[in-house]
Design a protein around this motif. Structure first.
Motif, short mmCIF file in Angstrom:
data_model
loop_
_atom_site.label_atom_id
_atom_site.label_comp_id
_atom_site.label_asym_id
_atom_site.label_seq_id
_atom_site.Cartn_x
_atom_site.Cartn_y
_atom_site.Cartn_z
N ASP A 29 71.81 4.48 59.14
CA ASP A 29 70.77 5.98 59.36
C ASP A 29 69.52 5.97 58.60
O ASP A 29 68.42 6.61 58.44
CB ASP A 29 71.05 6.52 59.89
CG ASP A 29 71.79 7.51 59.50
OD1 ASP A 29 72.58 7.76 58.24
OD2 ASP A 29 72.47 8.53 59.86
N LYS A 30 70.08 5.66 56.75
CA LYS A 30 69.25 6.17 55.73
C LYS A 30 68.93 5.14 55.39
O LYS A 30 69.38 4.67 54.25
CB LYS A 30 69.71 7.26 54.91
CG LYS A 30 68.99 8.18 54.59
CD LYS A 30 69.62 9.77 54.20
CE LYS A 30 71.14 9.49 53.24
NZ LYS A 30 71.19 10.79 53.16
N ILE A 31 67.46 5.43 54.17
CA ILE A 31 66.95 4.93 52.96
C ILE A 31 67.28 5.57 51.77
O ILE A 31 66.04 6.28 52.44
CB ILE A 31 66.23 4.11 53.32
CG1 ILE A 31 66.75 2.75 53.87
CG2 ILE A 31 65.72 2.72 51.64
CD1 ILE A 31 65.31 2.05 54.34
N VAL A 32 67.76 5.89 50.68
CA VAL A 32 67.22 6.90 49.53
C VAL A 32 66.49 6.26 48.44
O VAL A 32 67.00 4.61 48.17
CB VAL A 32 68.41 6.83 49.67
CG1 VAL A 32 68.31 8.18 48.32
CG2 VAL A 32 69.34 8.10 50.96
N VAL A 33 65.23 6.48 48.76
CA VAL A 33 64.64 6.20 47.43
C VAL A 33 64.32 6.99 46.35
O VAL A 33 64.70 8.47 46.47
CB VAL A 33 62.88 5.88 47.61
CG1 VAL A 33 63.22 4.57 48.14
CG2 VAL A 33 62.29 6.59 48.30
N GLY A 34 63.88 7.03 44.88
CA GLY A 34 64.16 7.68 43.42
C GLY A 34 62.56 7.98 43.33
O GLY A 34 61.98 6.94 43.80
N ASN A 35 62.31 9.10 43.05
CA ASN A 35 60.96 9.66 42.27
C ASN A 35 61.37 10.60 40.74
O ASN A 35 61.85 11.20 41.06
CB ASN A 35 59.88 10.20 42.84
CG ASN A 35 59.25 11.08 42.29
OD1 ASN A 35 58.84 11.62 41.18
ND2 ASN A 35 58.10 9.51 42.09
N ILE A 36 60.96 9.88 39.65
CA ILE A 36 60.92 10.27 38.29
C ILE A 36 59.71 10.28 38.04
O ILE A 36 59.46 9.43 38.14
CB ILE A 36 61.81 9.69 37.08
CG1 ILE A 36 63.70 8.81 37.69
CG2 ILE A 36 61.93 10.41 35.90
CD1 ILE A 36 64.33 8.15 37.41
N SER A 37 59.60 12.36 38.03
CA SER A 37 58.22 12.16 37.24
C SER A 37 58.21 13.38 36.26
O SER A 37 59.34 13.87 36.13
CB SER A 37 57.46 12.69 38.61
OG SER A 37 56.87 12.58 39.75
N SER A 38 56.84 13.38 35.69
CA SER A 38 56.61 14.84 34.37
C SER A 38 56.71 15.52 35.29
O SER A 38 55.42 15.88 34.79
CB SER A 38 55.83 13.92 33.14
OG SER A 38 56.63 13.16 33.46
N ILE A 39 57.14 16.56 35.77
CA ILE A 39 57.07 17.87 36.30
C ILE A 39 57.09 19.04 35.09
O ILE A 39 56.29 19.56 35.23
CB ILE A 39 57.80 18.33 37.72
CG1 ILE A 39 57.60 17.32 38.13
CG2 ILE A 39 57.63 19.59 38.05
CD1 ILE A 39 58.25 17.03 39.85
N SER A 40 58.01 19.16 34.09
CA SER A 40 57.98 20.37 33.80
C SER A 40 57.62 19.34 32.45
O SER A 40 56.99 17.70 31.87
CB SER A 40 59.14 20.60 32.57
OG SER A 40 60.43 19.52 32.27
N GLY A 41 57.53 20.48 30.57
CA GLY A 41 57.59 19.52 29.52
C GLY A 41 56.21 19.97 28.37
O GLY A 41 55.14 20.82 29.51
N PRO A 42 55.25 19.14 27.91
CA PRO A 42 54.42 19.73 27.55
C PRO A 42 53.20 19.75 28.03
O PRO A 42 52.39 20.29 27.21
CB PRO A 42 53.84 18.60 25.74
CG PRO A 42 55.28 18.05 25.93
CD PRO A 42 56.22 17.74 27.01
N VAL A 43 53.08 18.86 29.29
CA VAL A 43 52.30 19.48 29.83
C VAL A 43 52.54 19.82 31.26
O VAL A 43 52.41 18.89 32.32
CB VAL A 43 51.42 17.73 30.40
CG1 VAL A 43 49.84 18.01 31.05
CG2 VAL A 43 50.87 17.30 28.39
#
Length: 383
Positions: free
Chosen positions: A29-43
């Motif tokens: 009943d489900k499809i899991v996808v990933g998102n890796i984003s630059s949320i913290s850090g130098p910017v």
């Protein structure tokens, strides 16, 4: 559920891709996808809209019954603009998600080996050439077939009188490689690059770089700085009174740049690859994008990275939907590879998704009267 969602769900459940699957991240009943984003850090916050774009697309698709008889779940992670953290996130997600979708992730270079080894399907906007080259990665802003040929944007700038260019960017691999893409394209159009200014990441005052730009005699500048720095640069340029024919800030569209720079933002330009927020009702995909961004990320202005994420999500799930059999990573990659010209339902300028080639389609925006307005072409994209 949206009107017609029940019928859509039934239709989705009848598709070959609705068959049982033992692919990572896929259950009945489900499809899991990933998102890796630059949320913290130098910017801080750089990739926040990248995550929001994927979440918005998933919510939109779920409202119509999901994909392949299943609902979509997005698992997010933050790489902090750090290569090592990206790699660790990719390793951890490998067994938990079907694939990765994102608008921008600054630390992706170290993830290339992990993604290649596990044949993880990815649709994103890679920052590093290493990640871009991975066989299972499909790029929403792909490389050009001939990196030394010019593009319509620079031919147009030449026709408008631009002859001398300055490239200004921070001392980081990502911004340096971005500047390297533009240099041969400018020169092929007949615009001479008279200055290359690489600035320390810690630069706080832009008075000296602005004076240096003025001394170079450039009439066009491509400025690759994050929004706060870009606003400071615009103010410094305004203070010394130097006027360029075209003052382009690469990633400020859809950000608080105009509020931050104040009157100094007037005349700033940005060439974008998606339909602008200022032209609602241009097409149904754009309407869905703006509606669902407002629901998934209220108060966040849609920008280049969220548009890329939405376009990446659409490519990923449309390809899943078209599978001739059960969901597997291998089948999804093969389906993505078969896609020819792709424009995310008209939201972005067309690219060759499966071949990973850029058509160089852009539209120009300019700040006039404190608002972004269309500069060129009069409608659609310039390719």
């Amino acid at each position: 559920a949206a009107p017609g969602a029940e019928g859509a769900a039934t239709a989705a459940a009848d598709k070959p891709c609705a068959a049982p699957s033992d692919a990572p991240g896929v259950s009945d009943d489900k499809i899991v996808v990933g998102n890796i984003s630059s949320i913290s850090g130098p910017v801080p916050g750089l990739g926040a809209t990248s995550l929001a774009g994927v979440q918005a697309y998933a919510a939109y698709r779920n409202s119509m019954g999901g994909v392949c008889g299943r609902q979509i779940e997005v698992k997010g992670a933050d790489d902090g603009m750090d290569n090592g953290r990206y790699r660790a996130n990719a390793e951890e997600m490998n067994g938990q998600v079907l694939g990765l979708i994102s608008g921008i992730t600054a630390g992706d270079a170290a993830g290339a080996e992990v993604v290649e080894r596990n044949k993880i399907p990815v649709v994103s906007t890679p920052v590093s050439s290493q990640f871009q080259a991975v066989s299972t990665v499909f790029d929403i802003n792909p490389p050009y077939a001939d990196p030394n040929a010019t593009i319509a944007k620079y031919r147009w700038l030449y026709e408008q009188g631009a002859r001398k260019a300055s490239l200004i960017y921070t001392a980081a691999d990502q911004t340096r490689s971005e500047a390297e893409v533009h240099r041969p394209q400018l020169e092929a159009a007949g615009i001479q690059v008279v200055q290359n200014q690489e600035l320390p990441l810690s630069t706080l005052s832009f008075d000296s770089p602005a004076r240096s730009l003025a001394n170079s005699g450039a009439d066009y500048a491509l400025i690759v700085l994050e929004t706060t720095q870009a606003a400071s640069f615009a103010q410094s340029l305004n203070d010394i009174g130097y006027e360029l024919k075209f003052e382009e800030y690469l990633i400020v569209y859809g950000t608080p740049f105009i509020e931050m720079a104040g009157p100094a933002a007037e005349g700033a330009t940005n060439w974008i690859r998606s339909l602008p927020n200022e032209e609602p009702g241009t097409n149904p995909e754009q309407d869905a994008y703006q509606t669902w961004m407002a629901q998934a990320a209220p108060g966040v202005s849609p920008d280049t990275f969220s548009a890329d994420s939405w376009a990446a999500g659409k490519a990923f799930f449309d390809s899943l939907d078209a599978l001739p059999g059960p969901i597997t990573r291998e089948a999804l990659v093969a389906q993505l590879r078969s896609v020819g010209e792709y424009d995310a339902g008209g939201l972005i300028g067309p690219i060759q998704l499966g071949q990973k080639l850029n058509n160089g389609c852009f539209l120009g925006m300019k700040v006039e009267g404190g608002k972004w307005t269309r500069l060129a072409p009069s409608s659609g994209f310039m390719c």
